[in-house]
Design an enzyme around this catalytic site. Sequence first.
Site, PDB file in Angstrom:
ATOM      1  N   GLY A   1      57.674 -52.190  -1.365  1.00  0.00           N
ATOM      2  CA  GLY A   1      58.834 -51.701  -0.631  1.00  0.00           C
ATOM      3  C   GLY A   1      60.082 -51.804  -1.495  1.00  0.00           C
ATOM      4  O   GLY A   1      60.120 -52.550  -2.475  1.00  0.00           O
ATOM      5  N   CYS A   2      61.098 -51.048  -1.128  1.00  0.00           N
ATOM      6  CA  CYS A   2      62.328 -51.039  -1.926  1.00  0.00           C
ATOM      7  C   CYS A   2      63.030 -52.389  -1.863  1.00  0.00           C
ATOM      8  O   CYS A   2      63.415 -52.942  -2.888  1.00  0.00           O
ATOM      9  CB  CYS A   2      63.252 -49.913  -1.477  1.00  0.00           C
ATOM     10  SG  CYS A   2      63.444 -49.776   0.307  1.00  0.00           S
ATOM     11  N   TYR A   3      63.189 -52.939  -0.656  1.00  0.00           N
ATOM     12  CA  TYR A   3      63.839 -54.243  -0.544  1.00  0.00           C
ATOM     13  C   TYR A   3      63.069 -55.314  -1.321  1.00  0.00           C
ATOM     14  O   TYR A   3      63.662 -56.047  -2.127  1.00  0.00           O
ATOM     15  CB  TYR A   3      63.991 -54.657   0.925  1.00  0.00           C
ATOM     16  CG  TYR A   3      65.069 -53.927   1.682  1.00  0.00           C
ATOM     17  CD1 TYR A   3      66.407 -54.034   1.319  1.00  0.00           C
ATOM     18  CD2 TYR A   3      64.776 -53.150   2.798  1.00  0.00           C
ATOM     19  CE1 TYR A   3      67.408 -53.381   2.037  1.00  0.00           C
ATOM     20  CE2 TYR A   3      65.766 -52.485   3.515  1.00  0.00           C
ATOM     21  CZ  TYR A   3      67.080 -52.612   3.142  1.00  0.00           C
ATOM     22  OH  TYR A   3      68.067 -51.969   3.839  1.00  0.00           O
TER      23      TYR A   3
END
Lengths: 345, 345, 345, 345
Positions: free
Chosen positions: D148-150
């Site tokens: 995921g980006c986070y």
Amino acid sequence: MIRVGIIGASGYTGAELVRLLANHPGVELTLVTSRQYAGKPLAAVFPHLTGSTELVCEDPTGLKTAGRADVFFTAVPHQTAMAVVPELLASGAKVVDLSADFRLHQQQVYEQWYQTHSAPELLAEAVYGLPELHRAAIAQARLVANPGCYPTSVLLALAPLLKAGCLDPGSLIIDAKSGTSGAGRAAQTGTLYCEVTDGFKAYKVAEHRHTPEIEQELGKLCGQELTVSFTPHLVPMSRGMLSTIYATLAGDYGQGELETILRDYYREEPFVRVLPAGQLPATQYVRGSNFCDLALRVDRRNGRVIVLSAIDNLVKGAAGQAVQNLNLLCGLPEAQGLGIVPLFP
Amino acid sequence: MIRVGIIGASGYTGAELVRLLANHPGVELTLVTSRQYAGKPLAAVFPHLTGSTELVCEDPTGLKTAGRADVFFTAVPHQTAMAVVPELLASGAKVVDLSADFRLHQQQVYEQWYQTHSAPELLAEAVYGLPELHRAAIAQARLVANPGCYPTSVLLALAPLLKAGCLDPGSLIIDAKSGTSGAGRAAQTGTLYCEVTDGFKAYKVAEHRHTPEIEQELGKLCGQELTVSFTPHLVPMSRGMLSTIYATLAGDYGQGELETILRDYYREEPFVRVLPAGQLPATQYVRGSNFCDLALRVDRRNGRVIVLSAIDNLVKGAAGQAVQNLNLLCGLPEAQGLGIVPLFP
Amino acid sequence: MIRVGIIGASGYTGAELVRLLANHPGVELTLVTSRQYAGKPLAAVFPHLTGSTELVCEDPTGLKTAGRADVFFTAVPHQTAMAVVPELLASGAKVVDLSADFRLHQQQVYEQWYQTHSAPELLAEAVYGLPELHRAAIAQARLVANPGCYPTSVLLALAPLLKAGCLDPGSLIIDAKSGTSGAGRAAQTGTLYCEVTDGFKAYKVAEHRHTPEIEQELGKLCGQELTVSFTPHLVPMSRGMLSTIYATLAGDYGQGELETILRDYYREEPFVRVLPAGQLPATQYVRGSNFCDLALRVDRRNGRVIVLSAIDNLVKGAAGQAVQNLNLLCGLPEAQGLGIVPLFP
Amino acid sequence: MIRVGIIGASGYTGAELVRLLANHPGVELTLVTSRQYAGKPLAAVFPHLTGSTELVCEDPTGLKTAGRADVFFTAVPHQTAMAVVPELLASGAKVVDLSADFRLHQQQVYEQWYQTHSAPELLAEAVYGLPELHRAAIAQARLVANPGCYPTSVLLALAPLLKAGCLDPGSLIIDAKSGTSGAGRAAQTGTLYCEVTDGFKAYKVAEHRHTPEIEQELGKLCGQELTVSFTPHLVPMSRGMLSTIYATLAGDYGQGELETILRDYYREEPFVRVLPAGQLPATQYVRGSNFCDLALRVDRRNGRVIVLSAIDNLVKGAAGQAVQNLNLLCGLPEAQGLGIVPLFP
């Protein structure tokens, strides 16, 4: 009719004061100064004010202000403010100072974060102008130190829970985000449109000058000294400030319990909106208004609470709060001239 | 106290009407409807309105509106408006319709650009609600057709010069630019943040439905039929509309001469600001207000004039003008509730 | 390996040249200058370039450039360019000048719109560097005058129709809109984030200096002198330029006919995309790339055509076109290093 | 030439994969699917891709993918991915899955935060595709779960310090901010331009689904289970993600010492830039690129460190990292096709 003067009217805060005062029924704006635009109509400096004011910017150098106004707003940079305020007070006027110069009670703390103070004798007299915390003292004051935007958003968020003893004072972490108007109207590469838009960054990490101001007032609330982590960020928007604050709970508090403390504390306040359960603050919902929107979330997984606070940095974080203080100083209804509905979208 | 209802309160125009009426001393808002949000407090649909209204959205289907309000704003899409307005009028209320349904006087022109009209008998009665041009008729009306945002910006720019015979009516080219709120609050891919931001484009080139409305009203002003070129564009901003209008001069007019015509024409108007010589309109200087800012430039090199006009599309281009019409309809001071200073920055 | 130097690397155009050259397989960047940041790594001035260049800004004053590069880009303001270019040429290098100093062929026109020209002897030699119009001449040149961003967007839009005789040359009206990067990186109040965002305005109406450049090149295309109406606007975005151009048709041309002329003209061009029928250009679809997107609409109601053109002002409007010219000058494949897919969203 | 297919090409991540692959010399794109746009050229769905791909969107329902590609990117929502991936693997292809479906190793944790898992047998096989941490395993994998980006922004920031034992694992507070493209291209009121611009807010406070993914990977790094506070925010920008991470130091570490640990850890990494002392990450400096920019500040006043991390959420946070994984999976140079210089401004 209270006569009001603005020393330093050509910044965003100055313009915002004029916007608010233009619709204030109890006030007459009699004087605006600007070194840079002396001799120019303020409406030429700020074309949105065309039709709202006919005043021409006066040069503050050597200006005789005595008798020109009953109350002055000083919207000049720190260090300039401390040079100007004593004289204004001496002429018998009251002053709401929007700089940082009179917010810190201790000269040595001020001098550690800023520079030498040239009017330290006024530090004891100045009242920290957060009406929700110091209403009575403001009403009696001669000099009000209008709070910084970051401190305003933080103090309103934490006051109820800290006073109620729900938080571990040593655990406070404040992650704050501000619109670009907070950086002022001076021509600087760093705040050019192309540098700011479509971008996000932190600045002055662990060294921003609002830190001691936050710590001073939080310390009063919980009755002990404390240090906080405070990280400001720059958001690609003009106005608005959101603070996300993390604290370790001092006991086994639940979501509803803390919400109730918050709600009860601000029940009578005209400008603090504790949001309905399930809603979260957003800066676009307070834009242009004097509101502070609050919500909190308890995270049971790790015993922390996250408190969220949104204001318009130019209104509740500056000019709006200053007008609120003016009203208190002058015995006017506290919310007069501030009944602005937020502008959305 | 005039009782006012809003049919279709969950769009941006509806919210804007509520914002304006919240500070209108002569009006009480008694009713808001929304099909989509029926049963929900309007302040939950638009959190910025928290504290400004306690009203709950009512389902318009089968709603008895008779007696609920003296004046209704209909802020619903065209085609829906023509279905609702006759009934509201029949109940004895006055109506300010913010849709396109009653702006065109000729049924056949309407049906050519839109669809079949189900209430054509009202077309002759409806008054085109641009107060600066039709003030007296509005004051006598039962049904006011609130102008489109693009036509408002164009008509105010051109009326003085066209009436004075300075322009070749066949030469008009209108290059107009609008903020994204003009596209409404419906969930559509084309108006998502990522599609609009940091971008610029034209849309509906030579086919936008505001064209016949502009031509109808310009035709009245110059006393002859005309066609215009009209190109709307989408600007990455929420609010604001700027029209840049090109016309061939009908004679050897100079800059000062045309400025004087403009200035004289609007000398008494509360909401039109003809800018000081040398200044140009910008949408950020009218944001949130009911102002229309105007300027012009004569280009001697080719015998044309360029007229520039800026409004807030949601205020003077929609809700603000509707409140201005309400004031006229009800005999209130025309500017009441509209003394908003623009929000800048 | 062609050795390239950039005189004036600390503006947005300079940085953009570095971005493009960093991925150009036939070029080595050997020199960057900046008066303001002399001695500072360019990657400290533009942190996005960290890892892309190790070069340190050199002070241009008294700098010996002879032998340092085969080709120089001069990305300095007009007036500075004319002082620098002769010396660079004298040292045997070729020059692509991104200023306005060598774009106008006639000294007197230049001096009327700008100031005295100190190197008029080079005006006849300089080639106007729009490859789609002057490819062969560019390949033979020693000094290329890289076109302005507005002229690029206008000339590519009008060249095919003007050459084909479809347009009345006296009727041209150009309504152009630019992102804020076009105003450069100098610290100025007018381009601060808060002044530009959420706003839209025209500037330099009927007096912008790109006007004579546009007229010169359009005149060549249609074989007669002409004047145009040209109005630039400032869009709240960083990059991108859209020109909306109005012309009276010189005959009874239809939509398909004109589209075919456009499509045929640019069939082999690597950087001009004539859009499929029904689509319209938008600046967000060319962002960061060297593309120019084109479309047109015939308006039968009044015998006009509207031509729309979108470019990235910093790429096809400046640095990308300069690299295209560099490739032509040096006998490299014209599109080398320019195969960038637009960045959306 | 590696043949690549994209399942789910009509979201922002799908388009970004096409942008990157268009300039990848070792890859041929052979297949794109989209339920919504089946039958439509992808360049009509995303006009910026005009000229970069001729592919037409295929309907994924009942599509025979066997033999159409060597590697598939699945850029579909979670839950859809787990239905599609097994079949793709069964056909002999390798898969880089950009959804959340194969990131969590434990079925029960997945099902607690998402829903029932229909392909749990693949959870043990899937490799968590953060190359800087799991390079060797990725190179051997059949199924890569793209992070995921986070989590990407957080893990790269914390890995060196956590592994070195400098941080108290129970003290981690992550305040993260994302551009709006992270919310996808689905038409929703909440991500309309007018709702997002000039505003800032937190969302899913203490309940975002990236939390267990962050905790899983951080747990591996420090060798013990932990919980974090994680608060995501929405920034009015298209691309970019900044994480501000607070940790209590496990010992008396100084600024230089921690910087050295960070710098040493990433010395050979092509896509991690530990910034020069004194600089801070900003999302505008990584825009469009695969870089992760890092910096840290020790706050001696309270024994904490603040680590800051910036990525482009669509590149290093999604499509760029997926291409990096593709390169590893296929034995291509890890940075191939990813040498994009950030686009600024």
